[in-house]
Design a protein around this motif. Structure first.
Motif, mmCIF file in Angstrom:
data_model
loop_
_atom_site.group_PDB
_atom_site.id
_atom_site.type_symbol
_atom_site.label_atom_id
_atom_site.label_comp_id
_atom_site.label_asym_id
_atom_site.label_seq_id
_atom_site.Cartn_x
_atom_site.Cartn_y
_atom_site.Cartn_z
ATOM 1 N N VAL A 41 0.840 -1.204 0.000
ATOM 2 C CA VAL A 41 0.000 0.000 0.000
ATOM 3 C C VAL A 41 0.869 1.247 0.000
ATOM 4 N N MET A 42 1.935 1.256 0.809
ATOM 5 C CA MET A 42 2.811 2.428 0.868
ATOM 6 C C MET A 42 3.522 2.665 -0.456
ATOM 7 N N MET A 43 4.113 1.612 -1.050
ATOM 8 C CA MET A 43 4.897 1.795 -2.276
ATOM 9 C C MET A 43 4.016 2.138 -3.475
ATOM 10 N N GLU A 44 2.883 1.454 -3.601
ATOM 11 C CA GLU A 44 1.974 1.761 -4.702
ATOM 12 C C GLU A 44 1.407 3.167 -4.548
ATOM 13 N N GLY A 45 1.051 3.522 -3.314
ATOM 14 C CA GLY A 45 0.502 4.847 -3.065
ATOM 15 C C GLY A 45 1.505 5.946 -3.349
ATOM 16 N N GLU A 46 2.749 5.750 -2.905
ATOM 17 C CA GLU A 46 3.744 6.794 -3.118
ATOM 18 C C GLU A 46 4.079 6.958 -4.595
ATOM 19 N N PHE A 47 4.188 5.836 -5.319
ATOM 20 C CA PHE A 47 4.470 5.944 -6.748
ATOM 21 C C PHE A 47 3.372 6.731 -7.461
ATOM 22 N N ASN A 48 2.127 6.423 -7.159
ATOM 23 C CA ASN A 48 1.019 7.127 -7.814
ATOM 24 C C ASN A 48 0.950 8.590 -7.385
ATOM 25 N N ALA A 49 1.215 8.854 -6.095
ATOM 26 C CA ALA A 49 1.195 10.231 -5.612
ATOM 27 C C ALA A 49 2.297 11.052 -6.275
ATOM 28 N N MET A 50 3.505 10.501 -6.315
ATOM 29 C CA MET A 50 4.624 11.232 -6.911
ATOM 30 C C MET A 50 4.442 11.383 -8.425
ATOM 31 N N SER A 51 3.852 10.384 -9.057
ATOM 32 C CA SER A 51 3.600 10.484 -10.503
ATOM 33 C C SER A 51 2.613 11.596 -10.807
ATOM 34 N N GLU A 52 1.583 11.729 -9.974
ATOM 35 C CA GLU A 52 0.601 12.787 -10.183
ATOM 36 C C GLU A 52 1.226 14.163 -9.939
ATOM 37 N N LEU A 53 2.069 14.262 -8.909
ATOM 38 C CA LEU A 53 2.774 15.524 -8.665
ATOM 39 C C LEU A 53 3.705 15.854 -9.820
ATOM 40 N N TYR A 54 4.430 14.851 -10.312
ATOM 41 C CA TYR A 54 5.375 15.079 -11.421
ATOM 42 C C TYR A 54 4.636 15.520 -12.685
ATOM 43 N N LYS A 55 3.443 15.010 -12.864
ATOM 44 C CA LYS A 55 2.626 15.393 -14.021
ATOM 45 C C LYS A 55 2.357 16.890 -14.031
ATOM 46 N N TRP A 56 2.062 17.470 -12.868
ATOM 47 C CA TRP A 56 1.689 18.876 -12.782
ATOM 48 C C TRP A 56 2.866 19.788 -12.437
ATOM 49 N N PHE A 117 -8.526 10.689 -4.328
ATOM 50 C CA PHE A 117 -7.461 10.148 -5.168
ATOM 51 C C PHE A 117 -7.896 8.776 -5.664
ATOM 52 N N HIS A 118 -7.294 8.346 -6.773
ATOM 53 C CA HIS A 118 -7.732 7.107 -7.403
ATOM 54 C C HIS A 118 -7.188 5.865 -6.728
ATOM 55 N N ILE A 119 -6.280 6.038 -5.778
ATOM 56 C CA ILE A 119 -5.688 4.905 -5.073
ATOM 57 C C ILE A 119 -5.348 5.351 -3.657
ATOM 58 N N THR A 120 -5.279 4.427 -2.724
ATOM 59 C CA THR A 120 -4.972 4.784 -1.345
ATOM 60 C C THR A 120 -3.545 5.313 -1.232
ATOM 61 N N THR A 121 -3.392 6.447 -0.588
ATOM 62 C CA THR A 121 -2.076 6.994 -0.291
ATOM 63 C C THR A 121 -1.875 6.999 1.220
ATOM 64 N N CYS A 122 -0.632 7.081 1.629
ATOM 65 C CA CYS A 122 -0.303 6.991 3.051
ATOM 66 C C CYS A 122 0.411 8.248 3.520
ATOM 67 N N GLN A 123 0.205 8.563 4.775
ATOM 68 C CA GLN A 123 1.058 9.533 5.458
ATOM 69 C C GLN A 123 1.835 8.736 6.494
ATOM 70 N N GLY A 124 3.163 8.651 6.318
ATOM 71 C CA GLY A 124 3.939 7.721 7.113
ATOM 72 C C GLY A 124 3.497 6.312 6.759
ATOM 73 N N SER A 125 3.145 5.527 7.769
ATOM 74 C CA SER A 125 2.683 4.161 7.528
ATOM 75 C C SER A 125 1.165 4.062 7.535
ATOM 76 N N ILE A 126 0.474 5.178 7.690
ATOM 77 C CA ILE A 126 -0.986 5.163 7.869
ATOM 78 C C ILE A 126 -1.708 5.403 6.539
ATOM 79 N N PRO A 127 -2.479 4.429 6.068
ATOM 80 C CA PRO A 127 -3.301 4.663 4.872
ATOM 81 C C PRO A 127 -4.357 5.737 5.156
#
Length: 330
Positions: A41-56, A117-127
């Motif tokens: 959940v953490m790795m998938e969430g961070e990749f998607n979060a960073m990809s969306e940030l990189y897009k904009w 968001f389209h997928i669960t993202t985490c703050q620290g270890s917390i979804p």
């Protein structure tokens, strides 16, 4: 060519990888990995979060490359790979950070016009609870309720705190946050980093460019971003950051309630902090308790003799030290 442990993280293993590309050139990557389903959940969430940030805002974040699962199954381990940039850990330049951040907030557009968001993202270890909602008031209430319930589960029941939380949900959020969407007003969803403290920023040693990383992004009211800066364990708590941000992006209407909204948003960051840092959560819960009581007094006061006890000065014995504490996380 090589892989070395790099950086410090409370929930993941991090490394710097040197690699040779097919054309013979060399490059470096930053690798983060974590195990079991929580790691996925953490790795998938961070990749998607960073990809969306990189897009904009490609000039604000390192480029994300991939996430996935290692072949080894014991334990199941997942990774996130992104561009490596040599950075100093000094606090970011307020002007550069806030100028880039407000540009992100102004230009980013929710893919469906909703908050979430389209997928669960985490703050620290917390979804985080980031399922799509058309109303910011409803979304924020669900976001906060999720971590409030988790805090009670992880840190133990506190009857007086629960009484305040119930009133926050039943009275204060509909009044204070709801006012953003009342009398013809509306909130435009924008992409926020959602965990923006000094440990998730860096300044390029090569050209002094400020970057942000380790994101738990979702589409939100832009003011939600800087609610984190009110928290005293955050070095971006320095008022120069908030003042600079507001110079580039004025408060939403009603402007006279900005300070109270900022306090309300900071409660979310304090509560999720207490979930992430169980050994240090008590003092942060006390801050949330005090902030909730302040907002209740202003927007939905208890009748005489109805409300819970206020915290005594002695209850804050550990608070000063906790407010100065900065966790090291990547």
């Amino acid at each position: 060519m090589s892989a070395q442990r790099y950086g410090t993280s409370a929930w993941t293993v991090t490394a710097r990888i040197k690699a040779q590309l097919p054309d013979g050139s060399e490059t470096k990557y930053f690798l983060k990995c974590a195990s079991e389903d929580s790691g996925r959940v953490m790795m998938e969430g961070e990749f998607n979060a960073m990809s969306e940030l990189y897009k904009w805002a490609p000039d604000l974040v390192p480029k994300p490359y991939a996430w996935g699962k290692y072949k080894a199954d014991h334990p199941e381990t997942y990774f996130f790979l992104q561009q490596y940039i040599e950075m100093s850990d000094r606090v970011p330049d307020p002007e550069q950070l806030c100028k880039k951040l407000t540009r992100l907030h102004r230009t980013s557009v929710s893919p469906n016009g909703c908050f979430g968001f389209h997928i669960t993202t985490c703050q620290g270890s917390i979804p985080q609870s980031v399922g799509w909602e058309t109303s910011w008031t409803i979304f924020f209430a669900k976001l906060l309720k999720h971590v409030v319930e988790l805090d009670l589960e992880r840190n133990g029941r506190w009857e007086d705190l629960e009484t305040l939380e119930q009133r926050i949900f039943s009275h204060v959020i509909p009044r204070l946050i709801g006012n953003l969407e009342r009398d013809g007003r509306s909130v435009r969803p924008c992409l926020i980093h959602a965990d923006l403290w000094e440990g998730n920023t860096g300044t390029s040693i090569e050209d002094n460019t400020v970057y942000i990383f380790d994101s738990g992004a979702y589409y939100a009211h832009n003011e939600m971003e800087i609610g984190d800066w009110r928290c005293h364990y955050n070095k971006i708590h320095d008022e120069v950051y908030t003042e600079t941000y507001l110079r580039h992006y004025e408060p939403s209407e009603p402007k006279e309630e900005w300070e109270d909204r900022n306090r309300m948003y900071s409660i979310y960051y304090n509560v999720i902090y207490s979930c992430n840092h169980l050994g240090q959560g008590k003092a942060v819960r006390q801050v949330a308790y005090d902030d909730m009581y302040y907002l209740i007094d202003k927007y939905a006061p208890f009748s005489d003799g109805e409300g819970p006890e206020r915290l005594a000065e002695s209850d804050y014995a550990s608070l000063s030290a906790e407010r100065d504490h900065t966790a090291v996380e990547i």
